[in-house]
Design a protein around this motif. Structure first.
Motif, PDB file in Angstrom:
ATOM      1  N   GLY A 318     -54.302  -7.313  48.077  1.00  0.00           N
ATOM      2  CA  GLY A 318     -54.381  -5.884  47.604  1.00  0.00           C
ATOM      3  C   GLY A 318     -54.980  -5.669  46.011  1.00  0.00           C
ATOM      4  O   GLY A 318     -54.460  -5.133  45.404  1.00  0.00           O
ATOM      5  N   ASN A 321     -54.438  -3.285  42.763  1.00  0.00           N
ATOM      6  CA  ASN A 321     -53.362  -2.469  43.141  1.00  0.00           C
ATOM      7  C   ASN A 321     -52.527  -2.775  41.844  1.00  0.00           C
ATOM      8  O   ASN A 321     -52.441  -3.774  41.271  1.00  0.00           O
ATOM      9  CB  ASN A 321     -52.585  -2.585  44.454  1.00  0.00           C
ATOM     10  N   GLU A 341     -45.939   0.021  45.775  1.00  0.00           N
ATOM     11  CA  GLU A 341     -47.544  -0.571  45.442  1.00  0.00           C
ATOM     12  C   GLU A 341     -48.147   0.322  45.439  1.00  0.00           C
ATOM     13  O   GLU A 341     -48.269   1.164  46.380  1.00  0.00           O
ATOM     14  CB  GLU A 341     -47.909  -1.835  46.458  1.00  0.00           C
ATOM     15  N   VAL A 342     -48.808   0.579  44.371  1.00  0.00           N
ATOM     16  CA  VAL A 342     -49.625   1.827  43.989  1.00  0.00           C
ATOM     17  C   VAL A 342     -51.088   1.605  44.141  1.00  0.00           C
ATOM     18  O   VAL A 342     -51.632   0.301  43.567  1.00  0.00           O
ATOM     19  CB  VAL A 342     -49.429   2.329  42.770  1.00  0.00           C
ATOM     20  N   VAL A 343     -52.130   2.347  45.033  1.00  0.00           N
ATOM     21  CA  VAL A 343     -53.467   1.943  44.992  1.00  0.00           C
ATOM     22  C   VAL A 343     -54.263   2.621  44.068  1.00  0.00           C
ATOM     23  O   VAL A 343     -54.097   4.026  43.956  1.00  0.00           O
ATOM     24  CB  VAL A 343     -53.905   2.013  46.507  1.00  0.00           C
ATOM     25  N   ARG A 344     -55.289   2.142  43.441  1.00  0.00           N
ATOM     26  CA  ARG A 344     -56.318   3.014  42.544  1.00  0.00           C
ATOM     27  C   ARG A 344     -57.251   3.691  43.564  1.00  0.00           C
ATOM     28  O   ARG A 344     -57.856   2.993  44.503  1.00  0.00           O
ATOM     29  CB  ARG A 344     -57.010   1.929  41.741  1.00  0.00           C
ATOM     30  N   ASN A 345     -57.419   4.922  43.185  1.00  0.00           N
ATOM     31  CA  ASN A 345     -58.532   5.786  44.172  1.00  0.00           C
ATOM     32  C   ASN A 345     -59.862   5.108  43.865  1.00  0.00           C
ATOM     33  O   ASN A 345     -60.014   4.925  42.922  1.00  0.00           O
ATOM     34  CB  ASN A 345     -58.508   7.135  43.634  1.00  0.00           C
ATOM     35  N   PHE A 351     -55.391   5.467  39.055  1.00  0.00           N
ATOM     36  CA  PHE A 351     -54.215   5.248  39.682  1.00  0.00           C
ATOM     37  C   PHE A 351     -53.776   6.911  39.864  1.00  0.00           C
ATOM     38  O   PHE A 351     -52.858   7.126  40.720  1.00  0.00           O
ATOM     39  CB  PHE A 351     -53.313   4.556  38.748  1.00  0.00           C
ATOM     40  N   GLY A 354     -54.684   8.188  42.899  1.00  0.00           N
ATOM     41  CA  GLY A 354     -54.023   7.331  44.199  1.00  0.00           C
ATOM     42  C   GLY A 354     -52.608   7.375  44.375  1.00  0.00           C
ATOM     43  O   GLY A 354     -51.923   8.863  44.153  1.00  0.00           O
ATOM     44  N   THR A 357     -49.272   2.741  48.597  1.00  0.00           N
ATOM     45  CA  THR A 357     -49.638   2.111  49.713  1.00  0.00           C
ATOM     46  C   THR A 357     -48.782   1.293  50.271  1.00  0.00           C
ATOM     47  O   THR A 357     -49.115   0.977  51.711  1.00  0.00           O
ATOM     48  CB  THR A 357     -51.047   1.459  49.527  1.00  0.00           C
ATOM     49  N   GLU A 376     -46.586 -10.410  43.816  1.00  0.00           N
ATOM     50  CA  GLU A 376     -47.444 -10.686  45.072  1.00  0.00           C
ATOM     51  C   GLU A 376     -47.641 -12.256  45.296  1.00  0.00           C
ATOM     52  O   GLU A 376     -47.556 -12.967  44.234  1.00  0.00           O
ATOM     53  CB  GLU A 376     -48.860 -10.168  44.838  1.00  0.00           C
TER      54      GLU A 376
END
Length: 468
Positions: A318, A321, A341-345, A351, A354, A357, A376
Motif C-alpha cells: 500500500g 498510504n 491505515e489511511v489511503v490517499r484519495n 488524505f 480518503g 482502508t 509495514e
C-alpha cells in the motif's frame, strides 16, 4: 498451531471492523519471550528495541543477536550503512528548559555498528529541546522534532485565550505540574518545530515552525492557536504542550513531511519547500470541518492521542498510504488502542478525502495510553508495538491473523520469565523495528545465535508449525 499467550488463539471471534481486518486476543500478563511464530508467514529477520539504556537486536526465536549499552536511553534505529541513529534522553537536571515531559530528549547522535560515536548534536537550551522521534532522509540528512518556547506574553498577544494559558506571575496557579523547578517557564507556550541536520549533524538552516502557521480561526491551512481537546483533559497536555508532536516522516516522491500530533488527534502533511500545510487527517473538528467529540460521542474525530504516523513505502504494502498507531487516549466511547491505515484519495491526492482502508484491534480491548508503533513489512504484514506492556504483534494484513508475537522480559534492570499484571505494565518500550534478513545494514555483520535473555526461561512457542 503455535501456542499463544493464554494457550488459545481467539482470532476472528469478533466480526471484522473492515474488510481484511480481524480482531485478535491479547492479555496483559503471562510468559515473556516469543509466544507465537508461524515460520511460513512471518518476515524473517531481526527486531530492534530499546527499553532503557540497552538496545536489543533479537532474532525470530526471541534470542539476543546483539546488544548495545548506552549511557543515555533513547529511541534507536538501524540505518542502511549499519550505523545506529539515536535520540538520547539527557538527565532532567541537564535540561535548561526545565521540561520533564514524556519524550523530551536533548541529544541526537549517530554511532557505528561497534558503538563508536560518529557525530552528536545537542538541541537543549532554555528555549528549545528535541523530543520523541527523528527521521533519516534519503539524502542523508536528519529531521528532528523540537519543542520551542514562546513566552506567555507573546502567546496571548498572538491570540491565545489567557484563560487556557495561566500567568506564571500569579502565585495561585500551577500551569503544569511536571515542570521543575517550580515556576520556571511553567506557563509559557511550547509549540513544535522541525529542524534539519546534515550528514555530520550540523543544522542546515532549514526549519519549519508551527508558530509560523498558527491562526485565530479554524482553517485547514493553519493551526488554531486556541484548539484544545474539547473534553476536560486529565492533564495539562493541551495548555503548555500545545501540539505534542510525536512522530515525523518524509516522502521523497511528493517531497512532503508527515508530522503527527497527539493533542490535535491528527497528522499534518507539510510541503518541504514552501512549509505550507497542504493536508491533514484524523480530526476535522480541529479546523471546523466536522462534529467535535462530546460525552460518549466520538463525533467525526478518528484519531485519539495517536503516535507513529508514517508513510507506507513497500510497493506491495500500500505504498503512499499512512499507517498509524491510534492510542485511543481520551476517546469518549472507550479507551482502546488499534492500528489504522489511511489511503490517499486517488482522484484528489488528499488524505482528507480518503478513509481507513485497514484496521486491527484485539478482541479483549488493549490500551497503550502512551507511545506505540505500527510498521509495514515487505510481505504486507504489520508489526505492532503495544508500548505500555512491551508487547509486539506481527499481523497478516489480509487475514488479521497473528503470525509472530513477543513480550519483552525486560522490566527495569531485571528479567522475568513470567510477568505479573504489574510487571506487564512496566516493561515499556517506545517502539520496535523489524529489519529483514537481507537488510543492507545487517550485511556482513557478525550476530550471535541462541543467546537467551535468561536461560532459566523455558520456550513458550512450539518450534514446529503445522504444514497443513
Amino acid at each position: 498451531m503455535t501456542i499463544s499467550r493464554m494457550a488459545v488463539m481467539l482470532a476472528g471471534l469478533l466480526p471484522a471492523m473492515l474488510p481484511g481486518a480481524v480482531s485478535a486476543y491479547q492479555s496483559t500478563q503471562g510468559p515473556s519471550g516469543v509466544l507465537q511464530h508461524d515460520k511460513h508467514r512471518t518476515v524473517p529477520g531481526y527486531t530492534l528495541f530499546t527499553p532503557a539504556t540497552t538496545t536489543y537486536l533479537i532474532d525470530m526465536e526471541g534470542d539476543i543477536a546483539k546488544t548495545w549499552q548506552w549511557e543515555l536511553g533513547g529511541d534507536t534505529q538501524l540505518l542502511e550503512n549499519g550505523h545506529l541513529l539515536r535520540l538520547e534522553v539527557l538527565p532532567f537536571p541537564a535540561r535548561p528548559s526545565g521540561l520533564n515531559w514524556g519524550g523530551a530528549s536533548g541529544m541526537v547522535s549517530e554511532y557505528t555498528w561497534d558503538g563508536k560515536l560518529v557525530w552528536q548534536h545537542a538541541i537543549n537550551s532554555a528555549d528549545e529541546i528535541s523530543h520523541h522521534m527523528i527521521h533519516r532522509m534519503p539524502n542523508g540528512n536528519t529531521l528532528v522534532i523540537v519543542w520551542e518556547r514562546i513566552t506567555y506574553a507573546d502567546a496571548v498577544q498572538r491570540g491565545r485565550d489567557p484563560q487556557t494559558l495561566n500567568n506564571a506571575a500569579d502565585p495561585a496557579v500551577d500551569c503544569y505540574d511536571s515542570v521543575d523547578p517550580p515556576g520556571r517557564y511553567k506557563c509559557d507556550f511550547w509549540p513544535d518545530k522541525i529542524v534539519e541536520l546534515d550528514r555530520k549533524g550540523v543544522p542546515t538552516g532549514w526549519e519549519w515552525r508551527a508558530w509560523d502557521h498558527v491562526c485565530n480561526a479554524q482553517e485547514a491551512g493553519c493551526i488554531d492557536i486556541n484548539y484544545r481537546f474539547p473534553i476536560t483533559p486529565r492533564s495539562h497536555r493541551s495548555t503548555a504542550d500545545y501540539m505534542h508532536a510525536n512522530s515525523i516522516d518524509f516522502d521523497p516522491e511528493t517531497e512532503t513531511i508527515l508530522l503527527n500530533s497527539r493533542v490535535f488527534g491528527e497528522f499534518f502533511i507539510i510541503d518541504y519547500h514552501t512549509g505550507e500545510i497542504v493536508d491533514r487527517w484524523g480530526n476535522p473538528c480541529a479546523y471546523g470541518a466536522g462534529t467535535c467529540p462530546s460525552y460518549m460521542n466520538d463525533g467525526d474525530q478518528r484519531l485519539f492521542g495517536p503516535h507513529a504516523s508514517h508513510f507506507v513505502r513497500a510497493p506491495s504494502a500500500g505504498a503512499g498510504n499512512v499507517l498509524i498507531f491510534n492510542n485511543g487516549w481520551m476517546q469518549p466511547t472507550g479507551s482502546a488502542s488499534d492500528a489504522l491505515e489511511v489511503v490517499r484519495n486517488a482522484a484528489t491526492g488528499r488524505f482528507s478525502d480518503g478513509d481507513v482502508t485497514w484496521q486491527f484491534a484485539t478482541v479483549t480491548p488493549t490500551y497503550s495510553e502512551f507511545a506505540g508503533y505500527a510498521q509495514e513489512l515487505p510481505n504486507d504484514n504489520r508489526l505492532i508495538t503495544m508500548s505500555m506492556d512491551g508487547h509486539l504483534i506481527e499481523v497478516n494484513r489480509e487475514s488479521g491473523e497473528i503470525v509472530w508475537e513477543f513480550v519483552s522480559p525486560v522490566v527495569g534492570a531485571e528479567l522475568f520469565c513470567y510477568l505479573t499484571e504489574e510487571q506487564a505494565q512496566a516493561n515499556f518500550m517506545f517502539r520496535a523495528l523489524r529489519y529483514a534478513a537481507d537488510y543492507p545494514g545487517l550485511k556482513g555483520r557478525k550476530l550471535q545465535r541462541g543467546k537467551r535473555f535468561d536461560p532459566r526461561c523455558p520456550p513458550v512457542w512450539s518450534s514446529k508449525t503445522d504444514d497443513g
